[in-house]
Design a protein around this motif. Structure first.
Motif, PDB file in Angstrom:
ATOM      1  N   ASN A 226       0.844  -1.207   0.000  1.00 37.87           N
ATOM      2  CA  ASN A 226       0.000   0.000   0.000  1.00 37.87           C
ATOM      3  C   ASN A 226       0.877   1.253   0.000  1.00 37.87           C
ATOM      4  O   ASN A 226       0.575   2.243  -0.667  1.00 37.87           O
ATOM      5  CB  ASN A 226      -0.919   0.025   1.221  1.00 37.87           C
ATOM      6  N   LEU A 227       1.979   1.185   0.775  1.00 41.28           N
ATOM      7  CA  LEU A 227       2.909   2.324   0.848  1.00 41.28           C
ATOM      8  C   LEU A 227       3.495   2.611  -0.537  1.00 41.28           C
ATOM      9  O   LEU A 227       3.498   3.744  -1.005  1.00 41.28           O
ATOM     10  CB  LEU A 227       4.028   2.008   1.848  1.00 41.28           C
ATOM     11  N   LYS A 228       3.954   1.552  -1.186  1.00 45.82           N
ATOM     12  CA  LYS A 228       4.596   1.734  -2.494  1.00 45.82           C
ATOM     13  C   LYS A 228       3.604   2.296  -3.514  1.00 45.82           C
ATOM     14  O   LYS A 228       3.913   3.226  -4.255  1.00 45.82           O
ATOM     15  CB  LYS A 228       5.193   0.408  -2.988  1.00 45.82           C
ATOM     16  N   TRP A 229       2.402   1.755  -3.517  1.00 41.52           N
ATOM     17  CA  TRP A 229       1.388   2.249  -4.480  1.00 41.52           C
ATOM     18  C   TRP A 229       1.078   3.721  -4.208  1.00 41.52           C
ATOM     19  O   TRP A 229       1.045   4.538  -5.117  1.00 41.52           O
ATOM     20  CB  TRP A 229       0.106   1.401  -4.388  1.00 41.52           C
ATOM     21  N   THR A 230       0.872   4.033  -2.931  1.00 40.92           N
ATOM     22  CA  THR A 230       0.522   5.420  -2.568  1.00 40.92           C
ATOM     23  C   THR A 230       1.612   6.387  -3.022  1.00 40.92           C
ATOM     24  O   THR A 230       1.333   7.432  -3.612  1.00 40.92           O
ATOM     25  CB  THR A 230       0.335   5.537  -1.038  1.00 40.92           C
ATOM     26  N   LEU A 231       2.883   6.003  -2.756  1.00 43.69           N
ATOM     27  CA  LEU A 231       3.969   6.926  -3.106  1.00 43.69           C
ATOM     28  C   LEU A 231       4.129   7.057  -4.626  1.00 43.69           C
ATOM     29  O   LEU A 231       4.333   8.155  -5.147  1.00 43.69           O
ATOM     30  CB  LEU A 231       5.278   6.458  -2.458  1.00 43.69           C
ATOM     31  N   GLU A 232       4.007   5.941  -5.344  1.00 42.84           N
ATOM     32  CA  GLU A 232       4.150   6.015  -6.811  1.00 42.84           C
ATOM     33  C   GLU A 232       3.024   6.839  -7.421  1.00 42.84           C
ATOM     34  O   GLU A 232       3.230   7.635  -8.332  1.00 42.84           O
ATOM     35  CB  GLU A 232       4.203   4.607  -7.429  1.00 42.84           C
ATOM     36  N   GLU A 233       1.833   6.642  -6.888  1.00 37.65           N
ATOM     37  CA  GLU A 233       0.684   7.422  -7.345  1.00 37.65           C
ATOM     38  C   GLU A 233       0.951   8.909  -7.067  1.00 37.65           C
ATOM     39  O   GLU A 233       0.760   9.771  -7.932  1.00 37.65           O
ATOM     40  CB  GLU A 233      -0.567   6.952  -6.579  1.00 37.65           C
ATOM     41  N   PHE A 234       1.410   9.182  -5.852  1.00 38.75           N
ATOM     42  CA  PHE A 234       1.682  10.568  -5.477  1.00 38.75           C
ATOM     43  C   PHE A 234       2.722  11.203  -6.405  1.00 38.75           C
ATOM     44  O   PHE A 234       2.501  12.282  -6.965  1.00 38.75           O
ATOM     45  CB  PHE A 234       2.162  10.657  -4.012  1.00 38.75           C
ATOM     46  N   PHE A 235       3.867  10.545  -6.583  1.00 40.91           N
ATOM     47  CA  PHE A 235       4.939  11.146  -7.392  1.00 40.91           C
ATOM     48  C   PHE A 235       4.499  11.343  -8.835  1.00 40.91           C
ATOM     49  O   PHE A 235       4.847  12.331  -9.480  1.00 40.91           O
ATOM     50  CB  PHE A 235       6.210  10.285  -7.335  1.00 40.91           C
ATOM     51  N   SER A 236       3.734  10.383  -9.369  1.00 37.19           N
ATOM     52  CA  SER A 236       3.311  10.493 -10.764  1.00 37.19           C
ATOM     53  C   SER A 236       2.408  11.704 -10.966  1.00 37.19           C
ATOM     54  O   SER A 236       2.540  12.438 -11.942  1.00 37.19           O
ATOM     55  CB  SER A 236       2.614   9.211 -11.222  1.00 37.19           C
ATOM     56  N   VAL A 237       1.472  11.924 -10.036  1.00 37.03           N
ATOM     57  CA  VAL A 237       0.592  13.095 -10.175  1.00 37.03           C
ATOM     58  C   VAL A 237       1.400  14.369  -9.931  1.00 37.03           C
ATOM     59  O   VAL A 237       1.277  15.352 -10.664  1.00 37.03           O
ATOM     60  CB  VAL A 237      -0.611  13.017  -9.201  1.00 37.03           C
ATOM     61  N   GLY A 306       0.460  -0.217  10.267  1.00 29.76           N
ATOM     62  CA  GLY A 306       0.336   0.875   9.289  1.00 29.76           C
ATOM     63  C   GLY A 306       1.665   1.279   8.707  1.00 29.76           C
ATOM     64  O   GLY A 306       2.719   0.810   9.134  1.00 29.76           O
ATOM     65  N   PHE A 307       1.595   2.149   7.712  1.00 23.93           N
ATOM     66  CA  PHE A 307       2.846   2.681   7.148  1.00 23.93           C
ATOM     67  C   PHE A 307       2.985   4.152   7.499  1.00 23.93           C
ATOM     68  O   PHE A 307       1.991   4.814   7.834  1.00 23.93           O
ATOM     69  CB  PHE A 307       2.960   2.448   5.633  1.00 23.93           C
ATOM     70  N   ALA A 308       4.233   4.634   7.416  1.00 21.03           N
ATOM     71  CA  ALA A 308       4.499   6.062   7.629  1.00 21.03           C
ATOM     72  C   ALA A 308       5.573   6.491   6.651  1.00 21.03           C
ATOM     73  O   ALA A 308       6.366   5.671   6.174  1.00 21.03           O
ATOM     74  CB  ALA A 308       4.964   6.312   9.059  1.00 21.03           C
ATOM     75  N   PHE A 309       5.572   7.754   6.317  1.00 25.79           N
ATOM     76  CA  PHE A 309       6.679   8.293   5.512  1.00 25.79           C
ATOM     77  C   PHE A 309       6.913   9.745   5.890  1.00 25.79           C
ATOM     78  O   PHE A 309       6.023  10.417   6.432  1.00 25.79           O
ATOM     79  CB  PHE A 309       6.418   8.151   4.003  1.00 25.79           C
TER      80      PHE A 309
END
Ligand code: DAH
Length: 354
Positions: A226-237, A306-309
């Motif tokens: 979930n962390l990886k998807w969220t971050l990739e989605e974020f960076f792409s947008v 959960g994840f954090a960044f």
């Protein structure tokens, strides 16, 4: 009668304001005015005398009344002319130019980051910039002897003489907001915490105050995927192009496992292009929230995970908008602000793009 006429005609002609004119009216044709008194004499006259004097007195009264009215109009016109001359305004003149301010790149990028992550379901949480050492360190599994405390070049506040409680610190990262949010709202949660952080460090890519955004998602089945998807989605947008990420095993006291995240990039004549090429650029720290951190926030780690960044906002602004020196962000140089600032009506949002 001729004397009366001459007297009032010249007095009326010389009157310079309305109150003088009103006095003259009372004096001539008011109830006890000179002409009115003359008219009262008519009763004592013989019918023959009355026949000549009556119409003449009436005519005199009418003449004075119309002289008064004409003068009143003339005075009013003159006053209006005077006012129009004084209040004259040239509506064809060009407007005054007022300098328009700009939106600082940090504010712009904070708004962009917030808009993207809000769309993914993250709410914004905030915490104090002067923080207790418990929230900034201990609750995040960084005990007193931990080398991370020394590495962070922390600014400490002073305690009064004889007060040996640990001093408050200027928060060195936005991670303490994780704990404050868990304490106040429990699980599940999805939040981001943008804000200022402080470390005693100063060079081309470090300033004693800078900006981070923290992310935290807690639920029963949240994983690194979930962390990886969220971050990739974020960076792409955020960068407007598909961006690959690389997760490198790392260590943070508050996550287990931990990963540093790099984004795909290419260097070209000293500047960097994100989302192409086969170089990598480190942009954030992340991982699965450490059970001790969940516990410190009052959440049962046997039930929740959960994840954090944590990511540098200033660094994101430098990368996206090609700004080479971090220190210039905080110099308040108007030339820099005009060059890198954003128009105040250009509110970043997902629909119009960034
Ligand atoms: N707080 C870290 C720092 O300032 C960044 C960070 C790393 C935040 C990993 C996190 C995380 O939430 O999981 O260097």
């Amino acid at each position: 009668m001729d004397d009366l006429r001459d007297k009032y005609v010249s007095l009326i002609a010389a009157a310079s304001d309305e109150s003088t004119l009103e006095d003259l009216r009372v004096q001539a044709v008011g109830k006890k005015g000179e002409i009115s008194l003359q008219m009262r004499q008519l009763g004592k006259m013989s019918p023959e005398e009355r026949q000549t004097a009556g119409p003449m007195l009436n005519a005199l009264r009418d003449e004075i009344n119309s002289a008064l009215a004409a003068k009143k109009t003339a005075l009013g016109d003159a006053a209006l002319d005077e006012r129009l001359r004084g209040e004259w305004l040239d509506v064809t003149l060009p407007g005054r130019q007022r300098p328009a301010g700009t939106i600082h790149p940090i504010s712009q990028v904070t708004d962009e980051v917030t808009a993207i992550l809000a769309d993914l379901g993250f709410a914004v949480a905030e915490g104090p910039q002067i923080e207790s050492d418990w929230y900034n360190f201990d609750a995040l599994n960084i005990p007193g002897h931990h080398p991370a405390r020394a590495e962070m070049d922390t600014f400490y506040t002073h305690r009064a003489e004889g007060d040996d409680r640990p001093p408050h610190v200027l928060r060195t990262h936005t991670s303490p907001v994780q704990i404050r949010h868990m304490e106040a709202h429990g699980a599940p949660c999805r939040i981001i915490c943008p804000g200022r952080v402080y470390r005693a460090d100063y060079d081309q890519t470090h300033t004693p105050m800078f900006n981070q955004v923290e992310g935290l998602a807690i639920d029963k089945d949240i994983s690194m995927a979930n962390l990886k998807w969220t971050l990739e989605e974020f960076f792409s947008v955020f960068f407007g192009t598909e961006v690959k990420t690389r997760f490198r095993a790392s260590h943070f006291p508050f996550t287990e496992p931990s990963a540093e995240v790099d984004i795909q990039c290419r260097w070209e004549n000293g500047s960097v292009k994100v989302g192409e090429g086969d170089d990598w650029l480190e942009v954030l720290g992340s991982g699965m929230v450490h059970p001790k951190v969940l516990q410190a926030g009052g959440i049962d780690p046997a039930e929740w995970q959960g994840f954090a960044f944590g990511m540098g906002i200033d660094r994101m602004a430098m990368l996206k908008y090609g700004i080479p020196d971090l220190r210039a962000f905080f110099d308040s140089d108007l030339r820099w602000l005009r060059h890198y600032g954003f128009a105040s009506l250009d509110q970043p949002n997902l629909a119009t793009g960034f």
